[in-house]
Scaffold this motif. Structure first.
Motif, mmCIF file in Angstrom:
data_model
loop_
_atom_site.group_PDB
_atom_site.id
_atom_site.type_symbol
_atom_site.label_atom_id
_atom_site.label_comp_id
_atom_site.label_asym_id
_atom_site.label_seq_id
_atom_site.Cartn_x
_atom_site.Cartn_y
_atom_site.Cartn_z
ATOM 1 N N GLU A 217 0.860 -1.188 0.000
ATOM 2 C CA GLU A 217 0.000 0.000 0.000
ATOM 3 C C GLU A 217 0.893 1.234 0.000
ATOM 4 O OE1 GLU A 217 -2.935 2.360 3.132
ATOM 5 O OE2 GLU A 217 -2.288 0.333 3.598
ATOM 6 N N LEU A 218 0.509 2.248 -0.722
ATOM 7 C CA LEU A 218 1.212 3.525 -0.720
ATOM 8 C C LEU A 218 0.380 4.532 0.054
ATOM 9 C CD1 LEU A 218 3.539 5.360 -1.721
ATOM 10 C CD2 LEU A 218 2.105 5.865 -3.721
ATOM 11 N N LYS A 219 0.997 5.134 1.052
ATOM 12 C CA LYS A 219 0.331 6.187 1.833
ATOM 13 C C LYS A 219 1.178 7.452 1.697
ATOM 14 C CE LYS A 219 -1.238 7.474 6.414
ATOM 15 N NZ LYS A 219 -1.202 7.161 7.853
ATOM 16 N N VAL A 220 0.523 8.558 1.353
ATOM 17 C CA VAL A 220 1.235 9.824 1.168
ATOM 18 C C VAL A 220 0.674 10.862 2.122
ATOM 19 C CG1 VAL A 220 1.887 11.639 -0.461
ATOM 20 C CG2 VAL A 220 1.619 9.277 -1.270
ATOM 21 N N ASN A 221 1.562 11.453 2.903
ATOM 22 C CA ASN A 221 1.216 12.564 3.786
ATOM 23 C C ASN A 221 1.749 13.837 3.130
ATOM 24 O OD1 ASN A 221 0.413 10.686 5.893
ATOM 25 N ND2 ASN A 221 2.590 10.360 6.234
ATOM 26 N N TYR A 222 0.841 14.720 2.738
ATOM 27 C CA TYR A 222 1.275 15.974 2.124
ATOM 28 C C TYR A 222 1.503 17.008 3.221
ATOM 29 C CZ TYR A 222 0.631 14.067 -2.454
ATOM 30 O OH TYR A 222 0.767 13.282 -3.575
ATOM 31 N N ILE A 223 2.693 17.587 3.216
ATOM 32 C CA ILE A 223 3.118 18.544 4.231
ATOM 33 C C ILE A 223 2.835 19.959 3.729
ATOM 34 C CG2 ILE A 223 5.051 19.337 5.662
ATOM 35 C CD1 ILE A 223 4.300 16.299 5.982
ATOM 36 N N PRO A 224 2.039 20.727 4.490
ATOM 37 C CA PRO A 224 1.744 22.100 4.048
ATOM 38 C C PRO A 224 2.993 22.988 4.088
ATOM 39 C CG PRO A 224 0.730 21.648 6.188
ATOM 40 C CD PRO A 224 1.381 20.384 5.733
ATOM 41 N N VAL A 225 2.962 24.021 3.275
ATOM 42 C CA VAL A 225 4.064 24.978 3.228
ATOM 43 C C VAL A 225 3.971 25.887 4.448
ATOM 44 C CG1 VAL A 225 5.223 26.743 1.868
ATOM 45 C CG2 VAL A 225 3.950 24.921 0.718
ATOM 46 N N ARG A 226 5.103 25.998 5.137
ATOM 47 C CA ARG A 226 5.167 26.857 6.325
ATOM 48 C C ARG A 226 6.463 27.656 6.243
ATOM 49 N NH1 ARG A 226 7.210 25.671 11.304
ATOM 50 N NH2 ARG A 226 7.331 23.485 10.747
ATOM 51 N N SER A 227 6.354 28.948 6.478
ATOM 52 C CA SER A 227 7.511 29.840 6.404
ATOM 53 C C SER A 227 7.617 30.687 7.666
ATOM 54 C CB SER A 227 7.409 30.761 5.185
ATOM 55 O OG SER A 227 7.555 30.024 3.998
ATOM 56 N N LYS A 228 8.777 31.339 7.779
ATOM 57 C CA LYS A 228 9.024 32.256 8.895
ATOM 58 C C LYS A 228 9.505 33.577 8.314
ATOM 59 C CE LYS A 228 11.573 32.734 13.211
ATOM 60 N NZ LYS A 228 12.469 32.055 14.152
ATOM 61 N N CYS A 229 8.946 34.658 8.829
ATOM 62 C CA CYS A 229 9.340 35.996 8.402
ATOM 63 C C CYS A 229 10.652 36.374 9.096
ATOM 64 C CB CYS A 229 8.245 36.993 8.760
ATOM 65 S SG CYS A 229 8.662 38.704 8.340
ATOM 66 N N GLU B 138 7.325 35.992 12.493
ATOM 67 C CA GLU B 138 6.029 35.314 12.424
ATOM 68 C C GLU B 138 6.169 34.023 11.611
ATOM 69 O OE1 GLU B 138 1.683 35.023 12.650
ATOM 70 O OE2 GLU B 138 3.169 36.110 13.807
ATOM 71 N N GLU B 139 5.634 32.919 12.120
ATOM 72 C CA GLU B 139 5.557 31.674 11.362
ATOM 73 C C GLU B 139 4.150 31.542 10.820
ATOM 74 O OE1 GLU B 139 7.065 28.062 13.079
ATOM 75 O OE2 GLU B 139 8.801 29.097 13.941
ATOM 76 N N PHE B 140 4.046 31.117 9.546
ATOM 77 C CA PHE B 140 2.724 31.055 8.915
ATOM 78 C C PHE B 140 2.696 30.007 7.817
ATOM 79 C CE2 PHE B 140 5.407 34.134 6.831
ATOM 80 C CZ PHE B 140 5.151 33.990 5.474
ATOM 81 N N GLU B 141 1.508 29.444 7.584
ATOM 82 C CA GLU B 141 1.276 28.536 6.474
ATOM 83 C C GLU B 141 0.767 29.340 5.289
ATOM 84 O OE1 GLU B 141 -1.146 25.089 7.241
ATOM 85 O OE2 GLU B 141 0.162 24.419 8.867
ATOM 86 N N HIS B 142 1.086 28.852 4.089
ATOM 87 C CA HIS B 142 0.664 29.554 2.877
ATOM 88 C C HIS B 142 0.716 28.598 1.705
ATOM 89 C CE1 HIS B 142 4.909 29.862 1.569
ATOM 90 N NE2 HIS B 142 5.153 29.992 2.846
ATOM 91 N N ASP B 143 0.202 29.028 0.564
ATOM 92 C CA ASP B 143 0.341 28.215 -0.643
ATOM 93 C C ASP B 143 1.665 28.578 -1.310
ATOM 94 O OD1 ASP B 143 -0.031 30.587 -2.101
ATOM 95 O OD2 ASP B 143 -2.132 30.165 -2.504
ATOM 96 N N GLN B 144 1.954 27.978 -2.435
ATOM 97 C CA GLN B 144 3.260 28.187 -3.069
ATOM 98 C C GLN B 144 3.408 29.558 -3.740
ATOM 99 O OE1 GLN B 144 3.665 25.004 -5.834
ATOM 100 N NE2 GLN B 144 2.052 25.720 -7.175
ATOM 101 N N PHE B 145 2.329 30.308 -3.843
ATOM 102 C CA PHE B 145 2.388 31.590 -4.535
ATOM 103 C C PHE B 145 2.373 32.802 -3.604
ATOM 104 C CE2 PHE B 145 0.192 28.554 -7.350
ATOM 105 C CZ PHE B 145 1.162 28.472 -8.336
ATOM 106 N N HIS B 146 1.904 32.636 -2.377
ATOM 107 C CA HIS B 146 1.766 33.759 -1.445
ATOM 108 C C HIS B 146 2.788 33.611 -0.322
ATOM 109 C CE1 HIS B 146 -2.121 33.401 -3.507
ATOM 110 N NE2 HIS B 146 -2.038 34.716 -3.532
ATOM 111 N N LEU B 147 3.963 34.186 -0.562
ATOM 112 C CA LEU B 147 5.083 34.005 0.349
ATOM 113 C C LEU B 147 5.265 35.158 1.334
ATOM 114 C CD1 LEU B 147 7.641 32.738 -2.335
ATOM 115 C CD2 LEU B 147 6.130 31.364 -0.897
#
Length: 122
Positions: free
Chosen positions: A62-74, A79-88
């Motif tokens: 079985e293949l199980k995939v955990n997708y990790i959200p994008v998280r950045s730090k200013c 500030e640490e925050f989650e975002h999509d790949q376009f809003h940095l």
């Protein structure tokens, strides 16, 4: 489709570990994949199924995939925050000076094997 070559590399890595442990069968491959890698889930699943057909070691895997959200730090306000790949930009201060903390990874998180004695190993 780069997912096919990615999946082939994953099978190659898992096969080496399975051989080291005298595995009769690999029953689970669990992956952690960051959303910034742009891996397409359907294409990855398809590549897994295509390659799995010709590899008896993986016949019941079985293949199980955990997708990790994008998280950045200013860098400016920390500030640490989650975002999509376009809003940095930082949502707190608006700075574009950020560093990615998560979301670019691609790791084999877990492998489960059966060694022929009916025992599963992780």
């Amino acid at each position: 489709m780069h997912e096919l070559s990615l999946m082939q590399g994953i099978f190659d890595s898992v096969s080496k570990v399975a051989a080291q442990h005298n595995a009769q069968e690999v029953t689970l491959i669990e992956l952690d994949i960051g959303e910034m890698t742009q891996v397409v889930d359907e294409a990855l699943q398809f590549a897994f199924e295509v390659l799995q057909e010709d590899l008896p070691l993986y016949r019941n895997c079985e293949l199980k995939v955990n997708y990790i959200p994008v998280r950045s730090k200013c860098i400016e306000c920390e500030e640490e925050f989650e975002h999509d790949q376009f809003h940095l930009k930082c949502p707190k201060c608006g700075s574009a000076k950020t560093v990615c903390l998560a979301g670019k990874e691609m790791n084999i998180a877990c492998i489960e094997i059966e060694d022929g004695s009916g025992t599963n190993h992780t």
